[in-house]
Write a protein that holds these residues in place. Structure first.
Motif, PDB file in Angstrom:
ATOM      1  N   GLU A  89       0.750  -1.473  -0.053  1.00  0.00           N
ATOM      2  CA  GLU A  89       0.451  -0.482  -0.102  1.00  0.00           C
ATOM      3  C   GLU A  89       0.953   1.258  -0.124  1.00  0.00           C
ATOM      4  O   GLU A  89       0.658   2.509   0.106  1.00  0.00           O
ATOM      5  N   TRP A  90       1.765   1.735   0.926  1.00  0.00           N
ATOM      6  CA  TRP A  90       2.373   1.864   1.222  1.00  0.00           C
ATOM      7  C   TRP A  90       4.675   2.246   0.929  1.00  0.00           C
ATOM      8  O   TRP A  90       5.122   4.408   0.602  1.00  0.00           O
ATOM      9  N   GLY A  91       5.217   0.928  -0.176  1.00  0.00           N
ATOM     10  CA  GLY A  91       6.071   1.653  -0.288  1.00  0.00           C
ATOM     11  C   GLY A  91       6.835   0.429   0.939  1.00  0.00           C
ATOM     12  O   GLY A  91       6.306   0.414   1.985  1.00  0.00           O
ATOM     13  N   TRP A  92       8.207   0.244   0.258  1.00  0.00           N
ATOM     14  CA  TRP A  92       8.930   0.067   1.230  1.00  0.00           C
ATOM     15  C   TRP A  92       9.097   0.365   2.859  1.00  0.00           C
ATOM     16  O   TRP A  92       9.864  -0.119   3.933  1.00  0.00           O
ATOM     17  N   ARG A  93       9.606   1.983   2.477  1.00  0.00           N
ATOM     18  CA  ARG A  93      10.162   2.560   3.553  1.00  0.00           C
ATOM     19  C   ARG A  93       9.124   2.510   4.579  1.00  0.00           C
ATOM     20  O   ARG A  93       9.540   2.615   5.864  1.00  0.00           O
ATOM     21  N   VAL A  94       8.180   2.832   4.307  1.00  0.00           N
ATOM     22  CA  VAL A  94       6.841   2.564   5.543  1.00  0.00           C
ATOM     23  C   VAL A  94       6.887   0.980   6.283  1.00  0.00           C
ATOM     24  O   VAL A  94       6.537   1.432   7.351  1.00  0.00           O
ATOM     25  N   ALA A  95       7.152   0.989   5.681  1.00  0.00           N
ATOM     26  CA  ALA A  95       6.915  -0.796   6.126  1.00  0.00           C
ATOM     27  C   ALA A  95       7.931  -1.120   7.275  1.00  0.00           C
ATOM     28  O   ALA A  95       7.460  -1.053   7.834  1.00  0.00           O
ATOM     29  N   VAL A  96       9.209  -0.572   6.803  1.00  0.00           N
ATOM     30  CA  VAL A  96      10.649  -0.850   7.551  1.00  0.00           C
ATOM     31  C   VAL A  96      10.122  -0.315   8.355  1.00  0.00           C
ATOM     32  O   VAL A  96      10.453  -0.117   9.666  1.00  0.00           O
ATOM     33  N   ALA A  97       9.802   1.188   8.776  1.00  0.00           N
ATOM     34  CA  ALA A  97       9.379   2.146  10.199  1.00  0.00           C
ATOM     35  C   ALA A  97       7.851   1.802  11.046  1.00  0.00           C
ATOM     36  O   ALA A  97       8.262   1.626  11.903  1.00  0.00           O
ATOM     37  N   ALA A  98       7.199   0.852  10.252  1.00  0.00           N
ATOM     38  CA  ALA A  98       6.042  -0.552  11.135  1.00  0.00           C
ATOM     39  C   ALA A  98       7.147  -0.915  11.720  1.00  0.00           C
ATOM     40  O   ALA A  98       6.643  -0.856  13.084  1.00  0.00           O
ATOM     41  N   ILE A  99       8.130  -1.886  11.527  1.00  0.00           N
ATOM     42  CA  ILE A  99       8.436  -2.808  12.233  1.00  0.00           C
ATOM     43  C   ILE A  99       9.453  -2.044  12.974  1.00  0.00           C
ATOM     44  O   ILE A  99       9.578  -2.654  14.415  1.00  0.00           O
ATOM     45  N   GLY A 100      10.514  -1.201  13.278  1.00  0.00           N
ATOM     46  CA  GLY A 100      10.704  -0.451  14.115  1.00  0.00           C
ATOM     47  C   GLY A 100      10.087  -0.210  15.084  1.00  0.00           C
ATOM     48  O   GLY A 100      10.194   0.336  16.339  1.00  0.00           O
ATOM     49  N   ILE A 101       8.777   0.645  14.872  1.00  0.00           N
ATOM     50  CA  ILE A 101       7.708   0.860  15.834  1.00  0.00           C
ATOM     51  C   ILE A 101       7.616  -0.154  16.628  1.00  0.00           C
ATOM     52  O   ILE A 101       7.789  -0.094  18.032  1.00  0.00           O
ATOM     53  N   ILE A 102       7.134  -1.476  16.152  1.00  0.00           N
ATOM     54  CA  ILE A 102       6.962  -2.514  16.778  1.00  0.00           C
ATOM     55  C   ILE A 102       8.035  -3.039  17.493  1.00  0.00           C
ATOM     56  O   ILE A 102       7.485  -3.158  19.166  1.00  0.00           O
ATOM     57  N   ALA A 103       9.667  -2.669  16.919  1.00  0.00           N
ATOM     58  CA  ALA A 103      10.606  -3.079  17.303  1.00  0.00           C
ATOM     59  C   ALA A 103      10.684  -2.515  19.368  1.00  0.00           C
ATOM     60  O   ALA A 103      11.457  -2.775  19.967  1.00  0.00           O
ATOM     61  N   VAL A 104      10.135  -1.101  19.323  1.00  0.00           N
ATOM     62  CA  VAL A 104      10.377  -0.090  20.072  1.00  0.00           C
ATOM     63  C   VAL A 104       9.663  -0.381  20.858  1.00  0.00           C
ATOM     64  O   VAL A 104       9.808  -0.654  22.551  1.00  0.00           O
ATOM     65  N   CYS A 138       8.270  -3.843  21.736  1.00  0.00           N
ATOM     66  CA  CYS A 138       9.295  -5.108  22.470  1.00  0.00           C
ATOM     67  C   CYS A 138       9.970  -4.743  23.454  1.00  0.00           C
ATOM     68  O   CYS A 138      10.194  -4.887  24.442  1.00  0.00           O
ATOM     69  N   ALA A 139      10.876  -3.723  22.797  1.00  0.00           N
ATOM     70  CA  ALA A 139      12.295  -3.446  24.037  1.00  0.00           C
ATOM     71  C   ALA A 139      11.777  -2.594  25.248  1.00  0.00           C
ATOM     72  O   ALA A 139      12.689  -3.670  26.240  1.00  0.00           O
ATOM     73  N   VAL A 140      11.111  -2.294  25.066  1.00  0.00           N
ATOM     74  CA  VAL A 140      10.681  -1.831  26.206  1.00  0.00           C
ATOM     75  C   VAL A 140       9.985  -2.891  27.607  1.00  0.00           C
ATOM     76  O   VAL A 140      10.362  -2.500  28.224  1.00  0.00           O
ATOM     77  N   ALA A 141       9.202  -3.313  26.405  1.00  0.00           N
ATOM     78  CA  ALA A 141       7.878  -4.596  27.619  1.00  0.00           C
ATOM     79  C   ALA A 141       9.229  -5.352  28.202  1.00  0.00           C
ATOM     80  O   ALA A 141       9.149  -5.439  29.160  1.00  0.00           O
ATOM     81  N   PHE A 142      10.394  -5.944  26.713  1.00  0.00           N
ATOM     82  CA  PHE A 142      11.569  -6.681  27.619  1.00  0.00           C
ATOM     83  C   PHE A 142      12.002  -6.328  28.742  1.00  0.00           C
ATOM     84  O   PHE A 142      12.067  -6.412  29.815  1.00  0.00           O
ATOM     85  N   ARG A 143      12.704  -5.126  28.492  1.00  0.00           N
ATOM     86  CA  ARG A 143      13.124  -4.518  30.017  1.00  0.00           C
ATOM     87  C   ARG A 143      12.407  -3.930  30.905  1.00  0.00           C
ATOM     88  O   ARG A 143      12.705  -4.761  32.234  1.00  0.00           O
ATOM     89  N   MET A 144      11.162  -4.015  31.483  1.00  0.00           N
ATOM     90  CA  MET A 144       9.828  -4.030  32.259  1.00  0.00           C
ATOM     91  C   MET A 144      10.488  -5.435  32.507  1.00  0.00           C
ATOM     92  O   MET A 144       9.629  -6.102  34.003  1.00  0.00           O
ATOM     93  N   LEU A 145      10.228  -6.852  32.546  1.00  0.00           N
ATOM     94  CA  LEU A 145       9.659  -8.391  32.697  1.00  0.00           C
ATOM     95  C   LEU A 145      10.600  -8.502  32.857  1.00  0.00           C
ATOM     96  O   LEU A 145      10.526  -9.315  33.567  1.00  0.00           O
ATOM     97  N   LEU A 146      11.286  -8.596  31.951  1.00  0.00           N
ATOM     98  CA  LEU A 146      13.149  -9.541  32.401  1.00  0.00           C
ATOM     99  C   LEU A 146      13.693  -9.207  34.002  1.00  0.00           C
ATOM    100  O   LEU A 146      14.066  -8.145  34.028  1.00  0.00           O
ATOM    101  N   PRO A 147      13.427 -10.217  34.943  1.00  0.00           N
ATOM    102  CA  PRO A 147      13.403 -10.508  35.849  1.00  0.00           C
ATOM    103  C   PRO A 147      15.445 -10.233  36.355  1.00  0.00           C
ATOM    104  O   PRO A 147      15.933 -10.948  35.499  1.00  0.00           O
ATOM    105  N   ALA A 148      15.772  -9.671  37.352  1.00  0.00           N
ATOM    106  CA  ALA A 148      16.772  -9.131  37.531  1.00  0.00           C
ATOM    107  C   ALA A 148      17.897 -10.672  37.610  1.00  0.00           C
ATOM    108  O   ALA A 148      17.509 -11.633  38.391  1.00  0.00           O
ATOM    109  N   PRO A 149      19.072 -10.862  37.287  1.00  0.00           N
ATOM    110  CA  PRO A 149      19.784 -11.792  37.160  1.00  0.00           C
ATOM    111  C   PRO A 149      20.244 -11.954  39.010  1.00  0.00           C
ATOM    112  O   PRO A 149      20.713 -11.488  39.602  1.00  0.00           O
ATOM    113  N   LYS A 150      20.138 -13.504  39.140  1.00  0.00           N
ATOM    114  CA  LYS A 150      20.648 -13.933  40.324  1.00  0.00           C
ATOM    115  C   LYS A 150      21.656 -14.394  40.779  1.00  0.00           C
ATOM    116  O   LYS A 150      22.130 -15.224  41.295  1.00  0.00           O
ATOM    117  N   HIS A 151      22.407 -15.405  39.294  1.00  0.00           N
ATOM    118  CA  HIS A 151      23.811 -16.461  39.793  1.00  0.00           C
ATOM    119  C   HIS A 151      24.794 -15.756  38.445  1.00  0.00           C
ATOM    120  O   HIS A 151      25.615 -16.836  38.175  1.00  0.00           O
TER     121      HIS A 151
END
Length: 429
Positions: A188-203, A205-218
């Motif tokens: 619909e909008w070209g490859w540039r908009v497509a990779v931008a959408a992936i970038g936003i999704i990755a952002v 995922c990155a925020v949720a990852f940092r909030m959820l991952l338990p602190a290491p104990k070992h």
């Protein structure tokens, strides 16, 4: 002669040591235990972000070729540059994770990668696009080795294969969603908009990852001294089993990288002539990889490591052969089998590396990831070259050659194991 009190003290000390050791083992994460679901989901999201970013241009290569006026081989470098840079930087990144911690490095790596991901859509030329993708791949190098080392340290050994399988499953979901989303958005909008959408999704995922991952104990910080790192790497490369596992990972990924780099070109040509959105939806077969990776633990329990690798290689071979037929249903079935075989083989090999390495796990995993992504980079480039020279049959021939390598190496491993088992009784006598 020791007094009774001394003996009692020694007994109490020994009991205390055993209790402490047991507690240390028991404090590792187990399925159903506290923190295990958060950890699994966090690393699942990290896997999603990693593969979505790493292969964000792969389904879009025909559009990239058209936009910049370049061939399939030149456009394939937008994938090869990312995977090649990851392969080069994964070992140095693993050393940093030994010093600064797995969670810290994974967080920093994702932060840089998603930032670059938001710049990729603005690349003015094919050269700039390739350069940005290389930086992105280098940043993502902090994820794979750190993640498997984190799991090896924080998860109970009996649950390790399953936990790594879930991380690999996240890779498959990331690879699938990245390609499906980019396919329809690009139509619909070209490859540039497509990779931008992936970038936003990755952002996200990155925020949720940092909030959820338990602190290491070992985690215990290691040394950044080059001599210590070199000795650890040398020890790993001197291990025949680890060498075989590294080669198997590279060869499996050569098949996968070659097939999925070229499949878009095959499906845009006659007799299929499919639009970009439909081609992107083809990558829904990655869901099969999610299932096969997450069940790798049960597969190994039933067939053993080598039996599982034989099955993965056979499944991949059947898929390659089916994909030669000019029938869309059979091509799709072939992709399903290739994907299932690849992800099962990858999950078995990568978890075996973590199980085999008793020290320097981050470096052991990093060497596997380096070999794995060298295989991906080689597969992407050689697959495109083979396609240019001999069509889809050329790409399939490359894949069959790589699978033959997997089977041969596994057979050598079986022979080495039998030889070792015969030597041990003789040494005992």
């Amino acid at each position: 002669m020791p007094s009774a009190s001394t003996g009692a003290s020694t007994t109490v000390g020994a009991a205390s040591s055993v209790t402490s050791s047991t507690a240390a083992v028991d404090s590792r994460l187990t399925p159903g235990g506290p923190g295990y679901r958060r950890m699994s989901f966090a690393l699942f999201l990290a896997g999603v972000a990693t593969f979505a970013l790493l292969y964000s241009t792969q389904a879009l290569l025909p559009l990239v070729s058209t936009d910049f006026g370049v061939s399939a081989s030149e456009a394939s470098w937008t994938v090869s540059a990312a995977t090649g840079a990851l392969a080069l930087f994964v070992l140095p990144m693993s050393a940093l994770s030994e010093r600064f911690g797995r969670r810290t490095l994974m967080t920093a790596s994702l932060a840089v990668a998603v930032t670059v991901g938001l710049l990729v859509p603005f690349a003015p030329s094919i050269g700039a696009l390739i350069a940005l993708r290389a930086v992105q791949g280098a940043a993502l190098a902090g994820l794979p080795a750190s993640a498997t080392a984190y799991l090896a340290e924080e998860v109970h050994p009996k649950a390790l294969i399953t936990a790594i399988g879930l991380f690999v499953a996240g890779n498959s979901v990331g690879g699938m969603s990245g390609r499906v989303i980019t396919g329809w958005v690009a139509q619909e909008w070209g490859w540039r908009v497509a990779v931008a959408a992936i970038g936003i999704i990755a952002v996200a995922c990155a925020v949720a990852f940092r909030m959820l991952l338990p602190a290491p104990k070992h985690f215990t910080p290691g040394s950044l001294r080059p001599r210590v790192l070199a000795r650890t790497v040398r020890d790993h490369l001197a291990n025949p089993l680890l060498r075989r596992l590294y080669a198997i990972g590279a060869l499996f990924m050569m098949v996968f990288g070659g097939v999925y780099t070229v499949i878009g070109y095959r499906l845009t040509e006659a007799p299929f002539s499919l639009p970009q959105g439909i081609i992107g939806s083809i990558f829904l077969v990655y869901l099969v990889g999610t299932v096969s990776a997450s069940t790798a633990g049960r597969l190994v329990a039933r067939l053993g490591r080598r039996g599982s690798l034989y099955l993965a290689g056979g499944t991949t071979t059947a898929g390659l052969l089916l994909s030669l037929v000019d029938s869309l249903p059979l091509v799709l079935l072939g992709l399903v089998l290739i994907t299932a075989g690849f992800f099962a083989g990858h999950a078995v090999a990568s978890s075996s590396v973590s199980h085999t390495a008793k020290q320097g796990r981050a470096q052991a995993s990093a060497l596997y990831q380096s070999a794995y992504y060298i295989g991906s980079s080689a597969g992407s480039t050689l697959g495109a070259v083979a396609f240019h020279a001999g069509g889809w049959a050329g790409t399939v021939a490359l894949g069959l050659f790589a699978v033959l390598g997997v089977v041969t190496i596994t057979l050598l491993g079986s022979h080495a194991a039998r030889t070792q088992s015969h030597r041990e009784p003789a040494l005992a006598h």
